[in-house]
Write a protein that holds these residues in place. Structure first.
Motif, PDB file in Angstrom:
ATOM      1  N   MET A  40      55.106  51.143  37.754  1.00 40.68           N
ATOM      2  CA  MET A  40      53.731  50.756  38.059  1.00 40.68           C
ATOM      3  C   MET A  40      52.917  50.759  36.765  1.00 40.68           C
ATOM      4  N   SER A  43      47.252  52.397  36.286  1.00 38.76           N
ATOM      5  CA  SER A  43      46.266  52.608  37.350  1.00 38.76           C
ATOM      6  C   SER A  43      46.859  52.451  38.753  1.00 38.76           C
ATOM      7  N   HIS A  44      48.168  52.200  38.836  1.00 35.04           N
ATOM      8  CA  HIS A  44      48.868  52.086  40.118  1.00 35.04           C
ATOM      9  C   HIS A  44      48.331  50.955  41.000  1.00 35.04           C
ATOM     10  N   VAL A  45      47.893  49.902  40.354  1.00 32.74           N
ATOM     11  CA  VAL A  45      47.402  48.724  41.070  1.00 32.74           C
ATOM     12  C   VAL A  45      48.522  47.679  41.172  1.00 32.74           C
ATOM     13  N   ALA A  46      49.365  47.640  40.158  1.00 29.70           N
ATOM     14  CA  ALA A  46      50.444  46.651  40.110  1.00 29.70           C
ATOM     15  C   ALA A  46      51.773  47.362  39.912  1.00 29.70           C
ATOM     16  N   LEU A  47      52.823  46.685  40.347  1.00 28.97           N
ATOM     17  CA  LEU A  47      54.176  47.234  40.198  1.00 28.97           C
ATOM     18  C   LEU A  47      55.087  46.103  39.754  1.00 28.97           C
ATOM     19  N   ASP A 232      48.091  41.975  54.976  1.00 28.81           N
ATOM     20  CA  ASP A 232      48.145  43.440  54.934  1.00 28.81           C
ATOM     21  C   ASP A 232      49.129  43.973  53.892  1.00 28.81           C
ATOM     22  N   LEU A 233      49.436  43.149  52.905  1.00 28.96           N
ATOM     23  CA  LEU A 233      50.419  43.551  51.886  1.00 28.96           C
ATOM     24  C   LEU A 233      49.982  43.130  50.484  1.00 28.96           C
ATOM     25  N   PRO A 234      50.537  43.798  49.464  1.00 26.19           N
ATOM     26  CA  PRO A 234      50.325  43.295  48.103  1.00 26.19           C
ATOM     27  C   PRO A 234      50.958  41.911  47.957  1.00 26.19           C
ATOM     28  N   TYR A 250      54.167  43.017  41.981  1.00 29.88           N
ATOM     29  CA  TYR A 250      53.417  43.294  43.206  1.00 29.88           C
ATOM     30  C   TYR A 250      52.011  43.680  42.793  1.00 29.88           C
ATOM     31  N   LEU A 251      51.027  43.092  43.456  1.00 29.88           N
ATOM     32  CA  LEU A 251      49.637  43.414  43.113  1.00 29.88           C
ATOM     33  C   LEU A 251      48.853  43.714  44.386  1.00 29.88           C
ATOM     34  N   ALA A 252      48.241  44.896  44.406  1.00 26.40           N
ATOM     35  CA  ALA A 252      47.421  45.284  45.555  1.00 26.40           C
ATOM     36  C   ALA A 252      46.143  44.446  45.566  1.00 26.40           C
ATOM     37  N   PRO A 253      45.701  44.027  46.761  1.00 27.67           N
ATOM     38  CA  PRO A 253      44.495  43.193  46.828  1.00 27.67           C
ATOM     39  C   PRO A 253      43.209  43.998  46.626  1.00 27.67           C
ATOM     40  N   LYS A 254      42.124  43.274  46.461  1.00 32.70           N
ATOM     41  CA  LYS A 254      40.793  43.877  46.488  1.00 32.70           C
ATOM     42  C   LYS A 254      40.209  43.579  47.863  1.00 32.70           C
TER      43      LYS A 254
ATOM     44  N   THR B   1      33.175  43.586  42.039  1.00 34.92           N
ATOM     45  CA  THR B   1      33.218  42.852  43.301  1.00 34.92           C
ATOM     46  C   THR B   1      34.417  43.331  44.120  1.00 34.92           C
ATOM     47  N   GLY B   2      34.134  44.102  45.153  1.00 36.46           N
ATOM     48  CA  GLY B   2      35.187  44.573  46.032  1.00 36.46           C
ATOM     49  C   GLY B   2      35.840  45.855  45.526  1.00 36.46           C
ATOM     50  N   VAL B   3      36.629  46.439  46.416  1.00 38.73           N
ATOM     51  CA  VAL B   3      37.324  47.689  46.090  1.00 38.73           C
ATOM     52  C   VAL B   3      38.782  47.365  45.797  1.00 38.73           C
ATOM     53  N   GLN B   4      39.243  47.837  44.656  1.00 37.91           N
ATOM     54  CA  GLN B   4      40.636  47.601  44.283  1.00 37.91           C
ATOM     55  C   GLN B   4      41.535  48.607  44.997  1.00 37.91           C
ATOM     56  N   LEU B   5      42.460  48.115  45.807  1.00 35.37           N
ATOM     57  CA  LEU B   5      43.411  49.009  46.466  1.00 35.37           C
ATOM     58  C   LEU B   5      44.541  49.352  45.491  1.00 35.37           C
ATOM     59  N   SER B   6      45.277  50.406  45.852  1.00 39.78           N
ATOM     60  CA  SER B   6      46.386  50.850  45.013  1.00 39.78           C
ATOM     61  C   SER B   6      47.715  50.489  45.677  1.00 39.78           C
ATOM     62  N   ILE B   7      48.722  50.247  44.862  1.00 34.99           N
ATOM     63  CA  ILE B   7      50.067  49.929  45.372  1.00 34.99           C
ATOM     64  C   ILE B   7      50.589  51.062  46.263  1.00 34.99           C
ATOM     65  N   THR B   8      50.238  52.287  45.905  1.00 31.41           N
ATOM     66  CA  THR B   8      50.762  53.441  46.658  1.00 31.41           C
ATOM     67  C   THR B   8      50.130  53.558  48.049  1.00 31.41           C
ATOM     68  N   PHE B  10      50.349  51.093  50.004  1.00 30.46           N
ATOM     69  CA  PHE B  10      51.215  50.209  50.790  1.00 30.46           C
ATOM     70  C   PHE B  10      52.667  50.677  50.830  1.00 30.46           C
ATOM     71  N   TYR B  11      53.119  51.250  49.726  1.00 31.78           N
ATOM     72  CA  TYR B  11      54.524  51.641  49.640  1.00 31.78           C
ATOM     73  C   TYR B  11      54.633  53.134  49.356  1.00 31.78           C
TER      74      TYR B  11
END
Lengths: 257, 14
Positions: A40, A43-47, A232-234, A250-254, B1-8, B10-11
């Motif tokens: 990752m 910042s654990h936003v992308a993998l 509902d997924l990255p 993989y990228l988590a959405p905003k 703009t908006g809240v950034q979610l984290s990969i963790t 989801f997985y």
């Protein structure tokens, strides 16, 4: 004992260039299946998930599963010393705290050894189950890179919307807004120039452009990119590595506040 | 703009 010989050494150089902006340190895992990595960003936003299957190597010896922690900038420094046509061999002994990269010129008249120190990296490994996506877009990777670059000069986020009409990339910033629509286009001379949209249902998601731009560093690895979206997924941005495997981002959405 | 979610989010860790 680990010994992986890759005739097309430039692939490994391109892989490093594709991920080193996103990830600083990572464990490279070797098993009978292949050479893989999952990491990752800080910042654990992308993998990023990389797989180079064992069958894709000219020689692949991995006596036992091995995890090698490396600083990717240092790997990149080493691999930049290999010529684009060089054969690259990665070697490590069991229990060793170093890895050796061997570069052979195509006509074998120059052989170089670069030994790099390994590091202990305490990294989390996430389970990523197979998923059904609401929409899958396949398009030329250079086109996707161009869109991400262009939009990031206007705004910080991209809204990717897939409908029957096509895939729309939108952004907004202080100076204005931008919308780029790519329609499905299968009637092209070469299959890699096609834009193909498989949509189960319309989907619209928002992502940080900074990460999307970073993913496009993988463009030299593949002529096409596949973008898989579900509400509902990255998002998964995948570059196939010919005959060998893939690199998936993989990228988590905003979401709205 | 908006809240950034984290990969963790989801997985999960394996």
């Amino acid at each position: 004992m680990l010994e992986l010989r890759l005739v097309q050494g430039s692939l490994l150089k391109k892989v490093l260039e594709a991920i080193r902006e996103l990830v600083t340190d990572a464990n490279f895992d070797c098993s009978a299946t292949g050479f893989s990595l999952q990491a990752m960003d800080s910042s654990h936003v992308a993998l990023v998930a990389l797989l180079l299957r064992s069958e894709g190597f000219e020689h692949y010896r991995c006596d036992r599963n091995l995890s090698m922690g490396m600083n990717l900038n240092n790997v990149s420094k080493m691999l930049r010393c290999a010529g684009n046509n060089d054969i690259i061999t990665v070697k490590a002994d069991d229990g060793s705290d170093t890895v050796t990269f061997m570069f052979e010129s195509p006509n074998q008249d120059k052989i170089a050894d670069f030994e790099m120190k390994l590091m202990d990296i305490d990294s989390e490994h996430l389970g990523i189950p197979d998923a059904e996506y609401q929409a899958i877009v396949r398009m030329p990777s250079s086109e996707f890179a161009r869109i991400c670059k262009d939009l990031s000069s206007i705004g910080d986020t991209v809204i990717i919307s897939v409908t029957k009409e096509g895939v729309k990339f939108s952004t907004a910033g202080d100076i204005g807004t931008a919308n780029i629509v790519c329609r499905q286009n299968k009637t092209v001379d070469k299959p890699e120039e096609a834009t193909i949209i498989e949509m189960q249902e319309p989907v619209s998601l928002t992502f940080a452009l900074r990460y999307m731009n970073s993913f496009t560093k993988a463009t030299p690895l593949s002529e096409t990119v596949t973008i898989s979206l579900s509400s509902d997924l990255p998002v998964v941005v995948e570059y196939k590595i010919a005959e060998m495997g893939y690199i998936r981002f993989y990228l988590a959405p905003k979401i709205e506040e | 703009t908006g809240v950034q979610l984290s990969i963790t989010e989801f997985y999960r860790s394996e």
